[in-house]
Design a protein around this motif. Sequence first.
Motif, PDB file in Angstrom:
ATOM      1  N   LEU A   1      17.088  68.213  58.758  1.00  0.00           N
ATOM      2  CA  LEU A   1      17.624  67.118  57.938  1.00  0.00           C
ATOM      3  C   LEU A   1      16.950  67.082  56.568  1.00  0.00           C
ATOM      4  O   LEU A   1      17.612  66.898  55.539  1.00  0.00           O
ATOM      5  N   LEU A   2      15.642  67.225  56.562  1.00  0.00           N
ATOM      6  CA  LEU A   2      14.858  67.078  55.332  1.00  0.00           C
ATOM      7  C   LEU A   2      13.876  68.242  55.209  1.00  0.00           C
ATOM      8  O   LEU A   2      12.683  68.128  55.498  1.00  0.00           O
ATOM      9  N   PRO A   3      14.394  69.404  54.779  1.00  0.00           N
ATOM     10  CA  PRO A   3      13.542  70.594  54.692  1.00  0.00           C
ATOM     11  C   PRO A   3      12.659  70.575  53.438  1.00  0.00           C
ATOM     12  O   PRO A   3      12.901  69.800  52.517  1.00  0.00           O
ATOM     13  N   ALA A   4      11.670  71.419  53.435  1.00  0.00           N
ATOM     14  CA  ALA A   4      10.867  71.591  52.219  1.00  0.00           C
ATOM     15  C   ALA A   4      11.734  72.247  51.146  1.00  0.00           C
ATOM     16  O   ALA A   4      12.646  73.025  51.444  1.00  0.00           O
TER      17      ALA A   4
ATOM     18  N   ALA B   1       5.913  67.873  57.527  1.00  0.00           N
ATOM     19  CA  ALA B   1       4.706  68.013  56.712  1.00  0.00           C
ATOM     20  C   ALA B   1       4.204  66.648  56.246  1.00  0.00           C
ATOM     21  O   ALA B   1       3.014  66.490  55.957  1.00  0.00           O
ATOM     22  N   LEU B   2       5.119  65.683  56.177  1.00  0.00           N
ATOM     23  CA  LEU B   2       4.723  64.314  55.802  1.00  0.00           C
ATOM     24  C   LEU B   2       4.581  63.420  57.037  1.00  0.00           C
ATOM     25  O   LEU B   2       4.542  62.196  56.914  1.00  0.00           O
ATOM     26  N   ARG B   3       4.547  64.046  58.206  1.00  0.00           N
ATOM     27  CA  ARG B   3       4.327  63.342  59.485  1.00  0.00           C
ATOM     28  C   ARG B   3       5.423  62.316  59.778  1.00  0.00           C
ATOM     29  O   ARG B   3       5.197  61.287  60.444  1.00  0.00           O
ATOM     30  N   VAL B   4       6.609  62.611  59.317  1.00  0.00           N
ATOM     31  CA  VAL B   4       7.729  61.714  59.619  1.00  0.00           C
ATOM     32  C   VAL B   4       8.036  61.743  61.118  1.00  0.00           C
ATOM     33  O   VAL B   4       8.477  60.749  61.696  1.00  0.00           O
ATOM     34  N   ASP B   5       7.756  62.878  61.774  1.00  0.00           N
ATOM     35  CA  ASP B   5       8.014  62.945  63.220  1.00  0.00           C
ATOM     36  C   ASP B   5       7.192  61.891  63.961  1.00  0.00           C
ATOM     37  O   ASP B   5       7.692  61.225  64.873  1.00  0.00           O
ATOM     38  N   GLN B   6       5.951  61.716  63.575  1.00  0.00           N
ATOM     39  CA  GLN B   6       5.126  60.709  64.242  1.00  0.00           C
ATOM     40  C   GLN B   6       5.640  59.301  63.941  1.00  0.00           C
ATOM     41  O   GLN B   6       5.681  58.437  64.815  1.00  0.00           O
ATOM     42  N   ASP B   7       6.046  59.082  62.686  1.00  0.00           N
ATOM     43  CA  ASP B   7       6.613  57.768  62.333  1.00  0.00           C
ATOM     44  C   ASP B   7       7.831  57.468  63.201  1.00  0.00           C
ATOM     45  O   ASP B   7       8.015  56.345  63.674  1.00  0.00           O
ATOM     46  N   VAL B   8       8.692  58.490  63.356  1.00  0.00           N
ATOM     47  CA  VAL B   8       9.914  58.280  64.136  1.00  0.00           C
ATOM     48  C   VAL B   8       9.562  58.003  65.596  1.00  0.00           C
ATOM     49  O   VAL B   8      10.135  57.101  66.228  1.00  0.00           O
ATOM     50  N   MET B   9       8.592  58.739  66.126  1.00  0.00           N
ATOM     51  CA  MET B   9       8.224  58.498  67.530  1.00  0.00           C
ATOM     52  C   MET B   9       7.627  57.102  67.700  1.00  0.00           C
ATOM     53  O   MET B   9       7.888  56.432  68.703  1.00  0.00           O
ATOM     54  N   ASP B  10       6.859  56.661  66.731  1.00  0.00           N
ATOM     55  CA  ASP B  10       6.315  55.300  66.816  1.00  0.00           C
ATOM     56  C   ASP B  10       7.441  54.268  66.798  1.00  0.00           C
ATOM     57  O   ASP B  10       7.395  53.260  67.499  1.00  0.00           O
ATOM     58  N   PHE B  11       8.439  54.552  65.982  1.00  0.00           N
ATOM     59  CA  PHE B  11       9.590  53.644  65.909  1.00  0.00           C
ATOM     60  C   PHE B  11      10.356  53.636  67.228  1.00  0.00           C
ATOM     61  O   PHE B  11      10.680  52.570  67.783  1.00  0.00           O
ATOM     62  N   VAL B  12      10.615  54.817  67.755  1.00  0.00           N
ATOM     63  CA  VAL B  12      11.399  54.929  68.982  1.00  0.00           C
ATOM     64  C   VAL B  12      10.670  54.270  70.153  1.00  0.00           C
ATOM     65  O   VAL B  12      11.284  53.658  71.037  1.00  0.00           O
TER      66      VAL B  12
ATOM     67  N   PHE C   1      23.304  59.172  67.486  1.00  0.00           N
ATOM     68  CA  PHE C   1      21.946  59.699  67.293  1.00  0.00           C
ATOM     69  C   PHE C   1      21.781  60.260  65.886  1.00  0.00           C
ATOM     70  O   PHE C   1      20.784  59.992  65.214  1.00  0.00           O
ATOM     71  N   PHE C   2      22.752  61.029  65.435  1.00  0.00           N
ATOM     72  CA  PHE C   2      22.625  61.636  64.112  1.00  0.00           C
ATOM     73  C   PHE C   2      22.416  60.578  63.040  1.00  0.00           C
ATOM     74  O   PHE C   2      21.503  60.678  62.208  1.00  0.00           O
ATOM     75  N   HIS C   3      23.266  59.573  63.047  1.00  0.00           N
ATOM     76  CA  HIS C   3      23.218  58.613  61.943  1.00  0.00           C
ATOM     77  C   HIS C   3      21.991  57.718  62.014  1.00  0.00           C
ATOM     78  O   HIS C   3      21.424  57.353  60.981  1.00  0.00           O
ATOM     79  N   ILE C   4      21.573  57.375  63.220  1.00  0.00           N
ATOM     80  CA  ILE C   4      20.349  56.572  63.316  1.00  0.00           C
ATOM     81  C   ILE C   4      19.152  57.407  62.884  1.00  0.00           C
ATOM     82  O   ILE C   4      18.318  56.965  62.085  1.00  0.00           O
ATOM     83  N   LEU C   5      19.065  58.613  63.399  1.00  0.00           N
ATOM     84  CA  LEU C   5      17.915  59.455  63.038  1.00  0.00           C
ATOM     85  C   LEU C   5      17.904  59.740  61.537  1.00  0.00           C
ATOM     86  O   LEU C   5      16.842  59.689  60.896  1.00  0.00           O
ATOM     87  N   ARG C   6      19.054  60.007  60.981  1.00  0.00           N
ATOM     88  CA  ARG C   6      19.110  60.276  59.537  1.00  0.00           C
ATOM     89  C   ARG C   6      18.563  59.088  58.746  1.00  0.00           C
ATOM     90  O   ARG C   6      17.733  59.252  57.843  1.00  0.00           O
ATOM     91  N   SER C   7      19.017  57.892  59.081  1.00  0.00           N
ATOM     92  CA  SER C   7      18.558  56.712  58.346  1.00  0.00           C
ATOM     93  C   SER C   7      17.068  56.467  58.537  1.00  0.00           C
ATOM     94  O   SER C   7      16.351  56.170  57.571  1.00  0.00           O
ATOM     95  N   VAL C   8      16.630  56.585  59.768  1.00  0.00           N
ATOM     96  CA  VAL C   8      15.199  56.364  60.045  1.00  0.00           C
ATOM     97  C   VAL C   8      14.367  57.400  59.288  1.00  0.00           C
ATOM     98  O   VAL C   8      13.347  57.067  58.661  1.00  0.00           O
ATOM     99  N   ALA C   9      14.808  58.635  59.351  1.00  0.00           N
ATOM    100  CA  ALA C   9      14.051  59.715  58.703  1.00  0.00           C
ATOM    101  C   ALA C   9      13.993  59.518  57.196  1.00  0.00           C
ATOM    102  O   ALA C   9      12.937  59.696  56.574  1.00  0.00           O
TER     103      ALA C   9
ATOM    104  N   TYR D   1      10.606  59.126  55.213  1.00  0.00           N
ATOM    105  CA  TYR D   1      10.313  60.243  54.314  1.00  0.00           C
ATOM    106  C   TYR D   1      10.151  59.760  52.868  1.00  0.00           C
ATOM    107  O   TYR D   1       9.147  60.053  52.206  1.00  0.00           O
ATOM    108  N   TYR D   2      11.135  59.008  52.406  1.00  0.00           N
ATOM    109  CA  TYR D   2      11.105  58.615  50.992  1.00  0.00           C
ATOM    110  C   TYR D   2      10.164  57.440  50.717  1.00  0.00           C
ATOM    111  O   TYR D   2      10.033  57.014  49.566  1.00  0.00           O
ATOM    112  N   ALA D   3       9.516  56.945  51.761  1.00  0.00           N
ATOM    113  CA  ALA D   3       8.443  55.970  51.542  1.00  0.00           C
ATOM    114  C   ALA D   3       7.147  56.666  51.129  1.00  0.00           C
ATOM    115  O   ALA D   3       6.210  56.010  50.674  1.00  0.00           O
ATOM    116  N   ARG D   4       7.107  58.000  51.287  1.00  0.00           N
ATOM    117  CA  ARG D   4       5.894  58.766  50.943  1.00  0.00           C
ATOM    118  C   ARG D   4       5.944  59.222  49.487  1.00  0.00           C
ATOM    119  O   ARG D   4       6.959  59.784  49.044  1.00  0.00           O
ATOM    120  N   PRO D   5       4.876  59.018  48.754  1.00  0.00           N
ATOM    121  CA  PRO D   5       4.883  59.427  47.331  1.00  0.00           C
ATOM    122  C   PRO D   5       5.168  60.912  47.138  1.00  0.00           C
ATOM    123  O   PRO D   5       5.809  61.295  46.151  1.00  0.00           O
TER     124      PRO D   5
END
Lengths: 515, 168
Positions: B55-58, B67-78, B130-138, B142-146
């Motif tokens: 969804l959000l490649p380098a 790389a910005l640990r969005v996976d952990q953020d998403v798991m915390d949310f889920v 799933f796609f649309h929820i994950l996309r929005s969450v991600a 992601y864009y909360a990170r500088p």
Amino acid sequence: MLEAGPGFDPVTDYPLDKTGWERRGFPAKPGSQGQVSYGDLGLFEAENEDLRAWSRGGYPWRAPSGQPRPASVSGYSHVMGVGGSTLHYVGESHRLHPDAFNTFSKTGEGVDWPVGYAALEPYYTLVEKVLGVAGDDGDGARWRSAPYPLPAHPLSPGAQALIAAGKRIGQGWGVNPRAALSAAYDDRTACNYCGQCSRGCPLGDKGSTDVTFLRQALGTGNLQLLSEATVIRLITGPNGRIVQLELHHAGQTHLVETPVVVLAGGAIQTPRLLLLSADPEHPDGLANASGQVGRNFMETLNWVSAGLVSDMRNSHMGLPADAIWWGPGIEAGFRLNHTTLETGLNGPIGYGTRLIAGFGSGFKQAMRAGFGQALAVGGIGRVVPDERSRVTLDPELRDVHGLALPRISSVLTPASLQRLRHMANAARAVLREAGAEIVSESGSASEFSATHVFGTARMGEDPKHSVVNAFGRTHDHPNLWIADASVFPGSGDGESPSLTIMSLALRTADAIHTQ
Amino acid sequence: MPDSDWLEAAAPRLSRRSLLFQALSASLAGFAVPVLAQEGQVQSLGSLGSVLDTLLPADEFSPSATALRVDQDVMDFVAQNQLMLRLFVAALGWMDSLSDRPFGELPAQQRIAILSAMEQADYNQIPGRFFHILRSVAIEFYYARPEAIAGYPLSPAPQPAGYPPPWS
């Protein structure tokens, strides 16, 4: 002064200097949101499909038409706290159009007010001075006895685009008067255009009541302010006078004697408290001999269209809501404003979740290329209440004090929906003229969402059809006054109500003082 | 929306359709991914990282989602919502079952094709939802990170400097 909610510290509670700011709205604190329930909100009909909320970058889910209109996540959006909803308001500072006080006489809709523009004008001027309103003096029919205290702010890129586009299609856009300091004033610093007024102003340049009226009042030493003190009942004595308040504070119940009571809970909590205070002498609630308490509820008739303009740059910069078009006239009964920043299109999350679809490297490139190109127009219009639109006590749901929640029923009339359609079409027209491709829209037809609410203790000369007189005193109780938007007989023609609420409140204060 | 309202928006809508989702989850139960979880926490969720990085490649300007640990953020949310966790488990399991290899081991073109199909799928079915929820969450995390907005005409935060004029 008794405030049900908590106090907010602008420096610590509005952390706009921290990363991740876009994920944080106005802060919620314990007790800063009043619970409500919803009754009849009408249906979202198939004939109003053209007014359905949608966005290219958002969820594709669509509620079927013909179903009940739901409340949005924010629903009745408000702040309960010291400063109230001015803490999260954007700070549009509007005088009602003189004709908006005579809506029935002029259009046949709604009712006329028992007070007019000329009587309120000195109070408008005083409120503008206390808040430090910045504007220009070209407000047309809204004549002024004094210039604005501060000059208008520079126009944002979005405002400039709308003013130019509006001129080409006959929409006379101009400066929107704003309670944000364009220069240092009253020991407060000037705005630095962070664009986040609705998230709370950490500089204190926005004219919320905590940093203006309340700061000055506390400075006199004559005001005692008690926050997190919830009044749960007004107690009457001889001749209908209110003699005591029952309140909860710090885990205890107190009875407080008072010579005068001024209610300022807003159009939801004020009628709720009056209804909750029913006693054997007043079985239908206080101030309710007319049966009008809770009736005539008016929500915010609102619309937002947003698009992307390929040759726009830096539309996320500037002062929110800095330009306005007052609309085509009183018959139309609405206005449009520049709402790019106010509606949250000033950060990448807003773009990615509403404006720009897709994923992968193409999405990231589109985000980077499109950022700063958003342009949004909002509309607010006159509402005439349907017979079903009212605030009542919920028959089942209770708050932490065991008191019935206020239940909001609000049904849009065909005339309101037609006005909404005119607003939407006018917003779309100016956006397209500005070169926008419209990619996101929302409005009142498919979801109830209200920040401005009115009418549930309305003002009038006839005690059979109104709750308070022209000065805010209840017809039924000689020492009970109301100073909030519940007294509005009409919603105006889309003007934001804060300036009128404050002006009426000062007029009420004068009347109490004179009495 | 200016804040995380949409997160709340997603949950009640899911709740209203919980029966539908429970039924669909049951039908997809055979595809469920192993999930390493304890109460209130999720430490691992199948191919989530690979999905996020698709969804959000380098790119040349900014790092990938993981790389910005969005996976952990998403798991915390889920982890805060059992219904959401069930949706994620079922959807990620289904994605891993589409080939003889897990989603994360598929060539990029194939991963993109799967996500494109999910993007167009019925929102009231698990893949589309799933796609649309994950996309929005991600996107929100992601864009909360500088680091994600390097090169944007934005400061890491709106204060203390603000954006004084000129703006053109």
